[in-house]
Motif scaffolding. Structure first.
Motif, PDB file in Angstrom:
ATOM      1  N   UNK A 180      64.703  28.936  -1.620  1.00 41.75           N
ATOM      2  CA  UNK A 180      64.597  30.041  -2.578  1.00 41.75           C
ATOM      3  C   UNK A 180      63.216  30.684  -2.495  1.00 41.75           C
ATOM      4  N   UNK A 181      63.190  32.029  -2.643  1.00 41.21           N
ATOM      5  CA  UNK A 181      61.923  32.760  -2.659  1.00 41.21           C
ATOM      6  C   UNK A 181      61.223  32.487  -3.977  1.00 41.21           C
ATOM      7  N   UNK A 182      59.978  32.017  -3.908  1.00 42.68           N
ATOM      8  CA  UNK A 182      59.234  31.749  -5.140  1.00 42.68           C
ATOM      9  C   UNK A 182      58.014  32.661  -5.280  1.00 42.68           C
ATOM     10  N   UNK A 183      57.668  33.368  -4.180  1.00 45.34           N
ATOM     11  CA  UNK A 183      56.529  34.302  -4.251  1.00 45.34           C
ATOM     12  C   UNK A 183      56.732  35.339  -3.141  1.00 45.34           C
ATOM     13  N   UNK A 184      56.504  36.631  -3.512  1.00 45.43           N
ATOM     14  CA  UNK A 184      56.699  37.709  -2.532  1.00 45.43           C
ATOM     15  C   UNK A 184      55.601  38.760  -2.690  1.00 45.43           C
ATOM     16  N   UNK A 185      55.140  39.299  -1.548  1.00 43.26           N
ATOM     17  CA  UNK A 185      54.097  40.361  -1.532  1.00 43.26           C
ATOM     18  C   UNK A 185      54.663  41.546  -0.758  1.00 43.26           C
ATOM     19  N   UNK A 186      54.700  42.681  -1.425  1.00 40.96           N
ATOM     20  CA  UNK A 186      55.242  43.893  -0.785  1.00 40.96           C
ATOM     21  C   UNK A 186      54.311  44.369   0.330  1.00 40.96           C
ATOM     22  N   UNK A 187      54.910  44.680   1.472  1.00 39.49           N
ATOM     23  CA  UNK A 187      54.134  45.276   2.563  1.00 39.49           C
ATOM     24  C   UNK A 187      53.566  46.641   2.138  1.00 39.49           C
ATOM     25  N   UNK A 188      54.322  47.338   1.382  1.00 41.52           N
ATOM     26  CA  UNK A 188      53.964  48.721   1.041  1.00 41.52           C
ATOM     27  C   UNK A 188      52.662  48.813   0.262  1.00 41.52           C
ATOM     28  N   UNK A 189      52.436  47.866  -0.682  1.00 45.46           N
ATOM     29  CA  UNK A 189      51.309  48.005  -1.591  1.00 45.46           C
ATOM     30  C   UNK A 189      50.594  46.701  -1.881  1.00 45.46           C
ATOM     31  N   UNK A 190      51.053  45.648  -1.266  1.00 44.47           N
ATOM     32  CA  UNK A 190      50.498  44.310  -1.497  1.00 44.47           C
ATOM     33  C   UNK A 190      50.707  43.830  -2.919  1.00 44.47           C
ATOM     34  N   UNK A 191      51.652  44.479  -3.649  1.00 50.59           N
ATOM     35  CA  UNK A 191      51.948  44.018  -5.003  1.00 50.59           C
ATOM     36  C   UNK A 191      52.741  42.707  -4.947  1.00 50.59           C
ATOM     37  N   UNK A 192      52.294  41.659  -5.615  1.00 51.32           N
ATOM     38  CA  UNK A 192      53.184  40.514  -5.805  1.00 51.32           C
ATOM     39  C   UNK A 192      54.365  40.942  -6.680  1.00 51.32           C
ATOM     40  N   UNK A 193      55.597  40.595  -6.299  1.00 52.58           N
ATOM     41  CA  UNK A 193      56.775  41.051  -7.023  1.00 52.58           C
ATOM     42  C   UNK A 193      57.724  39.870  -7.252  1.00 52.58           C
ATOM     43  N   UNK A 194      58.643  40.080  -8.173  1.00 54.12           N
ATOM     44  CA  UNK A 194      59.658  39.085  -8.490  1.00 54.12           C
ATOM     45  C   UNK A 194      59.200  38.124  -9.579  1.00 54.12           C
TER      46      UNK A 194
END
Length: 743
Positions: A180-194
């Motif tokens: 399961x995904x527990x941490x994600x960083x958007x390529x577009x803006x480096x925003x941690x999401x989820x």
């Protein structure tokens, strides 16, 4: 001008995480912060920009990061956090990098992070990469987004916050052990999401295994149980499932598994498998049955196929010993030889261990009850010298084994005492400990003797009224032995001895005979017949017949008197016919001559004697007792003077009992052992039952030679007898003898 940038993404063909359905901001906040509140300062500001600026062709993360954990770490740590202070990161970038580091490890809110926090973050990221838990570019659906609260480049409030927004975008996704995904960083803006959470700590664990077996020693055909355990020794939990396998050793054959035992907390141990086995019935003593447990991985550093120590159960003997002693006789007298045989029988499935055997010898008092088999170490009497044995030795199962024999010559031990033997073995079984056999005791007996003095002894023929042919082949069987002193004791006749049957251990010429002697031996010189080349053919005299006078015809017409008890002392001379049973006692009057002819049994209840001295030949009395039944002599009678005739068949009638009543065997305390019986005169009977147990024991040879019965043909029989006035033939001192030993 600050504002929240509402970014609308187009869902790609590959989405991960949760869908973009309606979502409410968590009531408890994210990392303890309400929506629009800064992570570091808790400042409430609803406007802002990307966490990191889009410096790389419309994305905030440089392309070289994709698939390269080292570049990702350098990008965050040096380029954006600027820990090397080369001016590569502005306030927005430094805050964003600190925000990413702190939320990925969930440790603190200080900015910039400490060196330890940075090292912890780097360790966790590298661990995720080594375990393949980073998806470097993947579409991900989320409903929590983040933003920088200040303007691009930095400004008040210079913080990063969370807000509610659903979208799907390419991200760098960090996963847990379950995928399961527990941490994600958007390529577009480096925003941690989820709905993010700290990525797992870098795993640091080592796995061990152990096996127990119960019992540790086992007999063939027994059962044992192996219990296999796997343990995480920490210091962290495992980040992957642990696979176990149970193996038979040393061939490493699989007896259980492989199987998944799941993840382990630090210090957790699991009983992964239990295995019960039956030991082969033919398993060799001393062999071992072994197992071990295996586990994979063996540590967080990538170790594989760990193995616990081998644990074994040892096959032990299965045996249970029964020692026994047998004796060649149940009773014996002085000079007899007794053979004791010592044996051991082992029950069980295997041979025994080495076993010690010890014969135990004891002299027991009269009346002793032999001891049963006991699991104790019995001891011998002082001075006992046991025979040698074949022990220590190993006993095979179910095979009686003789370990020793002992031949004992009986000495001058007290009659009634017991010569006892038992056998001690140690160990008695696989459980250990001593065992002594049931005690075997030989009763020390005496074999009383009978002496016949003053005339001959004749056995065989019979009474013509019973057996007209008078050819009954009667035997004479008594006992003769050599005492421990070397002296001899036994039953004898003073003159010749004649038997139509066999003669055994009965000497003639007043010499003791043991068994048959040898042809020409002095103790059988007056025995007829004694010339057969085979020594055991002693006796068997060749007479065709030999009739014994019963004298009944002489007195059949005598006056009749009633049955009952009579004292001869008060009666004058005469001859009487008694129509029934008769009881006699008393001392004959001087010169008296009395004849009693009874058609029933005759009992001698007291001494029947002649006077001690005579003034003349005419004062010599004469007593004749005739019966067609039996003659019973009471135990208290010690002397009988006269002639006694018991005419009958030798089976139920015509028996002269020297002691009555009696019981067999006659013990040393029986009344028949109290007195010697002396018969001065003659006995003619179909059978002579010598029941006296007097004599044949004592401290001196004379005492041990003393007879139980002493028959003496006295001179009175020649000088004056009631029969001399009749027309009958001469007095015959013939007896039908069957003289067994008595104990």
């Amino acid at each position: 001008m600050k504002k929240i940038l509402l970014l609308v993404g187009i869902a790609g063909s590959f989405l991960v995480g949760f869908g973009a359905a309606g979502y409410a901001y968590p009531a408890g906040g994210m990392y303890g912060r309400a929506e629009h509140h800064g992570y570091f300062t808790n400042a409430n500001d609803t406007q802002g920009t990307y966490v990191l600026p889009q410096d790389y062709g419309g994305e905030a993360i440089r392309p070289s990061v994709n698939g390269n954990v080292n570049d990702f770490i350098d990008f965050i740590k040096y380029t954006k956090l600027d820990i090397d202070n080369n001016g590569s990161g502005n306030n927005q970038e430094k805050s964003g990098a600190a925000f990413i580091i702190q939320t990925m490890i969930g440790s603190a809110r200080n900015r910039p992070p400490t060196a330890a926090q940075i090292a912890e973050w780097e360790s966790r990221v590298r661990a995720a990469a080594s375990q393949g838990r980073i998806s470097w570019r993947v579409n991900y659906s989320f409903c929590i987004n983040t933003y920088y609260q200040g303007p691009r480049g930095g400004g008040s409030p210079n913080d990063d916050a969370f807000y509610d927004e659903c979208d799907t975008k390419p991200v760098i996704a960090f996963r847990n052990a379950s995928g399961s995904v527990i941490y994600a960083i958007k390529w577009e803006c480096a925003n941690p999401v989820g709905n993010m959470a700290p990525i797992p700590d870098a795993a640091n664990y080592s796995i061990s295994g152990r096996t127990t077996v119960s019992p540790t020693t086992v007999k063939p055909n027994g059962t044992i149980t192996f219990r296999h355990y796997v343990r995480n020794n920490g210091p962290t939990a495992t980040d992957t499932s642990i696979t176990w396998v149970a193996q038979n050793m040393p061939n490493q054959a699989t007896v259980g598994g492989p199987a998944n035992s799941g993840t382990y907390a630090a210090g957790q141990e699991k009983n992964v498998f239990n295995h019960t086995r039956t030991v082969p019935i033919n398993a060799a003593v001393g062999s071992q049955i072994c197992e071990r447990v295996g586990y994979d991985p063996s540590n967080s550093s990538g170790g594989r196929n760990g193995r616990g120590p081998t644990v074994c159960a040892t096959v032990i003997p299965d045996f249970n010993l029964t020692p026994t002693v047998t004796a060649s006789a149940t009773n014996a007298a002085e000079g007899d030889q007794i053979t004791f045989t010592y044996q051991v029988t082992s029950s069980g499935l295997t041979a025994s261990t080495s076993v010690a055997c010890t014969p135990v010898g004891n002299n027991r008092p009269p009346g002793w009850s032999p001891l049963p088999q006991q699991d104790v170490a019995r001891t011998s009497d002082g001075g006992y010298a046991p025979p040698g044995t074949s022990c220590p030795r190993v006993f095979q199962p179910n095979v009686p084994t003789t370990v020793a024999t002992e031949v004992v010559t009986v000495g001058s031990q007290a009659p009634g005492s017991r010569l006892c033997r038992s056998l001690l073995v140690n160990p008695k079984s696989d459980a250990g400990g001593p065992r002594t056999s049931a005690e075997v005791c030989v009763t020390i007996a005496k074999t009383p003797y009978s002496w016949f003095m003053g005339n001959d002894v004749w056995a065989g023929g019979g009474f013509a009224a019973v057996t007209p042919t008078c050819n009954t082949s009667a035997k004479i069987t008594t006992v003769g032995r050599t005492l421990s002193s070397g002296a001899r004791a036994g039953s004898v006749g003073e003159y010749q001895v004649v038997a139509l049957g066999q003669i055994t251990s009965f000497g003639s010429a007043s010499r003791v005979l043991s068994q048959y002697g040898t042809v020409g031996a002095t103790p059988r010189m007056l025995t007829y017949s004694n010339s057969d080349p085979v020594a055991s053919r002693l006796g068997y005299y060749g007479a065709a017949s030999h009739c014994i006078n019963d004298y009944t015809a002489n007195y059949a017409s005598s006056p009749t008197i009633g049955a009952g008890a009579y004292n001869v002392a008060g009666r004058g001379s005469g001859a009487w016919r008694v129509g029934g049973a008769l009881t006699l006692s008393g001392t004959m009057p001087a010169g008296g001559q009395q004849v009693y002819y009874a058609t029933g049994d005759v009992t001698i209840s007291g001494n029947l004697t002649y006077p001690a001295s005579y003034a003349s030949v005419n004062d010599i009395p004469s007593l004749l007792v005739i019966t067609t039944g039996n003659i019973y002599v009471a135990p208290g009678v010690s002397q009988m003077d006269g002639i006694f005739v018991a005419r009958g068949n030798g089976a139920s009638t015509g028996i002269f009992y020297t002691c009555f009543p009696k019981s067999e065997p006659i013990t040393v305390t029986h009344p028949c052992a109290a007195n010697q019986l002396t018969v001065n005169g003659a006995v003619l009977a179909a059978r002579l039952d010598l029941a006296r147990a007097f004599g044949a024991s004592g401290a001196t040879d004379a005492a041990r030679q003393a007879p139980g019965e002493h028959f003496r043909f006295s001179p009175e029989m020649y000088l004056r007898s009631v029969l001399n006035s009749t027309t009958s033939s001469s007095i015959e001192t013939t007896s039908v003898l069957d003289l067994p030993p008595r104990f």
